[in-house]
Design an enzyme around this catalytic site. Structure first.
Site, PDB file in Angstrom:
ATOM      1  N   SER A  26       0.815  -1.228   0.000  1.00 38.53           N
ATOM      2  CA  SER A  26       0.000   0.000   0.000  1.00 38.53           C
ATOM      3  C   SER A  26       0.844   1.271   0.000  1.00 38.53           C
ATOM      4  O   SER A  26       1.645   1.483   0.906  1.00 38.53           O
ATOM      5  CB  SER A  26      -0.874   0.060   1.267  1.00 38.53           C
ATOM      6  OG  SER A  26      -1.956  -0.792   1.147  1.00 38.53           O
ATOM      7  N   HIS A  56      -2.743   0.701  -4.879  1.00 39.68           N
ATOM      8  CA  HIS A  56      -2.129  -0.458  -5.551  1.00 39.68           C
ATOM      9  C   HIS A  56      -2.360  -0.318  -7.054  1.00 39.68           C
ATOM     10  O   HIS A  56      -3.479  -0.485  -7.529  1.00 39.68           O
ATOM     11  CB  HIS A  56      -2.762  -1.771  -5.071  1.00 39.68           C
ATOM     12  CG  HIS A  56      -2.416  -2.123  -3.670  1.00 39.68           C
ATOM     13  ND1 HIS A  56      -1.477  -3.071  -3.342  1.00 39.68           N
ATOM     14  CD2 HIS A  56      -2.878  -1.636  -2.496  1.00 39.68           C
ATOM     15  CE1 HIS A  56      -1.389  -3.161  -2.028  1.00 39.68           C
ATOM     16  NE2 HIS A  56      -2.222  -2.307  -1.489  1.00 39.68           N
ATOM     17  N   HIS A  78      -5.004  -9.285  -2.671  1.00 37.34           N
ATOM     18  CA  HIS A  78      -5.225  -9.725  -1.290  1.00 37.34           C
ATOM     19  C   HIS A  78      -6.303 -10.803  -1.211  1.00 37.34           C
ATOM     20  O   HIS A  78      -7.221 -10.837  -2.028  1.00 37.34           O
ATOM     21  CB  HIS A  78      -5.676  -8.536  -0.425  1.00 37.34           C
ATOM     22  CG  HIS A  78      -4.721  -7.392  -0.404  1.00 37.34           C
ATOM     23  ND1 HIS A  78      -4.687  -6.430  -1.382  1.00 37.34           N
ATOM     24  CD2 HIS A  78      -3.756  -7.061   0.482  1.00 37.34           C
ATOM     25  CE1 HIS A  78      -3.752  -5.543  -1.105  1.00 37.34           C
ATOM     26  NE2 HIS A  78      -3.163  -5.901   0.024  1.00 37.34           N
ATOM     27  N   TYR A  80      -8.617 -10.810   0.992  1.00 36.92           N
ATOM     28  CA  TYR A  80      -9.920 -10.194   1.283  1.00 36.92           C
ATOM     29  C   TYR A  80     -10.619  -9.649   0.035  1.00 36.92           C
ATOM     30  O   TYR A  80     -11.803  -9.327   0.077  1.00 36.92           O
ATOM     31  CB  TYR A  80      -9.790  -9.083   2.340  1.00 36.92           C
ATOM     32  CG  TYR A  80      -8.910  -7.924   1.946  1.00 36.92           C
ATOM     33  CD1 TYR A  80      -9.290  -7.021   0.969  1.00 36.92           C
ATOM     34  CD2 TYR A  80      -7.678  -7.729   2.558  1.00 36.92           C
ATOM     35  CE1 TYR A  80      -8.478  -5.958   0.600  1.00 36.92           C
ATOM     36  CE2 TYR A  80      -6.866  -6.681   2.205  1.00 36.92           C
ATOM     37  CZ  TYR A  80      -7.267  -5.799   1.223  1.00 36.92           C
ATOM     38  OH  TYR A  80      -6.449  -4.766   0.861  1.00 36.92           O
ATOM     39  N   GLU A  81      -9.881  -9.542  -1.067  1.00 35.21           N
ATOM     40  CA  GLU A  81     -10.533  -9.099  -2.312  1.00 35.21           C
ATOM     41  C   GLU A  81     -11.376 -10.225  -2.916  1.00 35.21           C
ATOM     42  O   GLU A  81     -12.082 -10.014  -3.892  1.00 35.21           O
ATOM     43  CB  GLU A  81      -9.486  -8.631  -3.320  1.00 35.21           C
ATOM     44  CG  GLU A  81      -8.794  -7.340  -2.921  1.00 35.21           C
ATOM     45  CD  GLU A  81      -7.653  -6.972  -3.866  1.00 35.21           C
ATOM     46  OE1 GLU A  81      -7.919  -6.405  -4.913  1.00 35.21           O
ATOM     47  OE2 GLU A  81      -6.484  -7.284  -3.528  1.00 35.21           O
ATOM     48  N   ALA A 108       2.007  -2.266   4.463  1.00 36.81           N
ATOM     49  CA  ALA A 108       1.656  -1.305   5.505  1.00 36.81           C
ATOM     50  C   ALA A 108       1.063  -2.125   6.644  1.00 36.81           C
ATOM     51  O   ALA A 108       0.356  -3.107   6.392  1.00 36.81           O
ATOM     52  CB  ALA A 108       0.633  -0.313   4.978  1.00 36.81           C
ATOM     53  N   MET A 206      -2.794  -7.432   6.598  1.00 36.11           N
ATOM     54  CA  MET A 206      -3.703  -8.325   5.870  1.00 36.11           C
ATOM     55  C   MET A 206      -3.041  -8.963   4.650  1.00 36.11           C
ATOM     56  O   MET A 206      -3.727  -9.327   3.691  1.00 36.11           O
ATOM     57  CB  MET A 206      -4.944  -7.546   5.418  1.00 36.11           C
ATOM     58  CG  MET A 206      -5.678  -6.823   6.531  1.00 36.11           C
ATOM     59  SD  MET A 206      -6.994  -5.804   5.871  1.00 36.11           S
ATOM     60  CE  MET A 206      -7.444  -4.833   7.322  1.00 36.11           C
ATOM     61  N   SER A 207      -1.713  -9.070   4.685  1.00 41.76           N
ATOM     62  CA  SER A 207      -1.037  -9.572   3.479  1.00 41.76           C
ATOM     63  C   SER A 207       0.252 -10.292   3.860  1.00 41.76           C
ATOM     64  O   SER A 207       0.425 -10.713   5.002  1.00 41.76           O
ATOM     65  CB  SER A 207      -0.710  -8.406   2.539  1.00 41.76           C
ATOM     66  OG  SER A 207       0.278  -7.574   3.119  1.00 41.76           O
ATOM     67  N   ASN A 230      -0.029   3.022  11.159  1.00 44.70           N
ATOM     68  CA  ASN A 230      -1.009   3.464  12.176  1.00 44.70           C
ATOM     69  C   ASN A 230      -0.812   2.652  13.455  1.00 44.70           C
ATOM     70  O   ASN A 230      -0.184   1.600  13.425  1.00 44.70           O
ATOM     71  CB  ASN A 230      -2.435   3.238  11.645  1.00 44.70           C
ATOM     72  CG  ASN A 230      -2.671   1.788  11.238  1.00 44.70           C
ATOM     73  OD1 ASN A 230      -2.278   1.381  10.139  1.00 44.70           O
ATOM     74  ND2 ASN A 230      -3.262   1.004  12.114  1.00 44.70           N
ATOM     75  N   HIS A 242      -8.456   3.464   5.828  1.00 37.27           N
ATOM     76  CA  HIS A 242      -7.442   3.200   4.800  1.00 37.27           C
ATOM     77  C   HIS A 242      -6.747   4.500   4.384  1.00 37.27           C
ATOM     78  O   HIS A 242      -5.570   4.499   4.026  1.00 37.27           O
ATOM     79  CB  HIS A 242      -8.092   2.507   3.588  1.00 37.27           C
ATOM     80  CG  HIS A 242      -7.116   2.067   2.550  1.00 37.27           C
ATOM     81  ND1 HIS A 242      -6.043   1.225   2.828  1.00 37.27           N
ATOM     82  CD2 HIS A 242      -7.022   2.341   1.229  1.00 37.27           C
ATOM     83  CE1 HIS A 242      -5.349   1.011   1.722  1.00 37.27           C
ATOM     84  NE2 HIS A 242      -5.919   1.669   0.736  1.00 37.27           N
TER      85      HIS A 242
HETATM   86  N1  HPA Z   1      -4.597  -3.743  10.731  1.00 32.25           N
HETATM   87  C1  HPA Z   1      -4.606  -4.569   9.674  1.00 32.25           C
HETATM   88  N2  HPA Z   1      -4.054  -4.262   8.520  1.00 32.25           N
HETATM   89  C2  HPA Z   1      -3.449  -3.065   8.400  1.00 32.25           C
HETATM   90  C3  HPA Z   1      -3.397  -2.156   9.461  1.00 32.25           C
HETATM   91  C4  HPA Z   1      -4.015  -2.514  10.702  1.00 32.25           C
HETATM   92  O1  HPA Z   1      -4.012  -1.762  11.690  1.00 32.25           O
HETATM   93  N3  HPA Z   1      -2.701  -1.065   9.010  1.00 32.25           N
HETATM   94  C5  HPA Z   1      -2.368  -1.319   7.733  1.00 32.25           C
HETATM   95  N4  HPA Z   1      -2.813  -2.535   7.351  1.00 32.25           N
END
Ligand code: HPA
Length: 268
Positions: A26, A56, A78, A80-81, A108, A206-207, A230, A242
């Site tokens: 990301s 992306h 991903h 989740y897609e 990320a 998530m990856s 974050n 996001h």
């Molecule tokens: N959680 C899950 N996936 C993420 C996060 C998060 O806080 N930040 C960036 N991708």
């Protein structure tokens, strides 16, 4: 399937033979724009899934960086897609066929470790797979690896040392940590982040884990770098979005790019 993909790429790039593959997560795709020699949209590549997520771009980019032949994924696909584990890890097998020896996986991630700050970079030393499945489920293809592959050192220690050396040179405070992957797309609950911390995770995302498992299975050397975008849920009171992830990766991407560039020249 793989033959079609590899033939297509060989024709498109005139037989470019990458040694290093970099999956740019990301907001981290700019590196590929700077050096691009051949740019192939995923949508044109036989059997490649296309990226649907902001930040992306969805290109496979071939380039020489620091005299090293590199292939870069500008954005990944991903779980989740709605893609299968097989689809999201397919590029790793393509890279193996193209002759790649080392894969750099970037992402990320949210900070689970309370001493981490958004904007930090973390080299992944190990991972916890909480995606609820495994990319190697299904018939085993002995061309790539064994049925029950060892996972005791997915993230190559020599590459971690190289990342540390590059960070020292650049005066970057490079964190080390364990990355926990959940399937997403919902962010985690505070209770899930507490659990992640108790389990030994430093960052959550998530990856990366599917690609890391398949790359290690294929005998590729793996380096993982997380851009801490974050605080994970509950570490601060702020709600997650996001857009926050993209804003932070935009701020940190120059530092990230310098780290990768410094490293690349030193990879064996
Ligand atoms: N959680 C899950 N996936 C993420 C996060 C998060 O806080 N930040 C960036 N991708």
């Amino acid at each position: 399937m793989l033959n079609d993909t590899v033939d297509y790429l060989n024709t498109f790039t005139d037989g470019f033979k990458p040694e290093i593959a970099i999956i740019l997560g990301s907001g981290l795709g700019d590196l590929a724009d700077t050096y691009a020699e051949h740019v192939v949209p995923y949508s044109k590549i036989p059997y490649f899934a296309t990226s649907t997520i902001k930040g992306h771009k969805g290109n496979l980019v071939f380039a020489h960086i620091k005299d090293r032949p590199v292939v870069m994924m500008q954005g990944r696909n991903h779980f989740y897609e709605g893609y299968s584990m097989e689809q999201i890890t397919y590029p790793i097998k393509v890279f193996k066929r193209l002759g790649v020896k080392t894969v750099i996986l970037t992402n990320a991630a949210g900070a689970v470790n309370k001493s981490f700050r958004p904007g930090d970079l973390m080299v992944i030393t190990d991972h916890i797979n909480m995606m609820g499945t495994n990319p190697l489920i299904g018939p085993n293809d002995v061309e790539f690896g064994v049925r029950f592959p060892d996972m005791s050192e997915i993230y190559n220690k020599e590459l971690v040392k190289l990342a540390d050396a590059a960070a020292r040179l650049l005066k970057i405070n490079l964190r080390h940590g364990v990355y926990l992957a959940s399937s997403g797309p919902s962010y985690e609950t505070p209770a899930e982040i507490n659990m992640a911390r108790i389990l030994g995770a430093d960052a959550v995302g998530m990856s990366t884990v599917p690609e890391a498992i398949v790359a290690n299975y294929c005998g590729l050397n793996v380096l993982g770098i997380s851009c801490i975008s974050n605080y994970a849920t509950g570490v601060s009171t702020k709600k997650l979005s996001h857009d926050e992830v993209i804003t932070t990766t935009n701020i940190v991407k120059d530092k990230f790019t310098e780290l990768v560039l410094t490293l690349l020249g030193n990879i064996k």
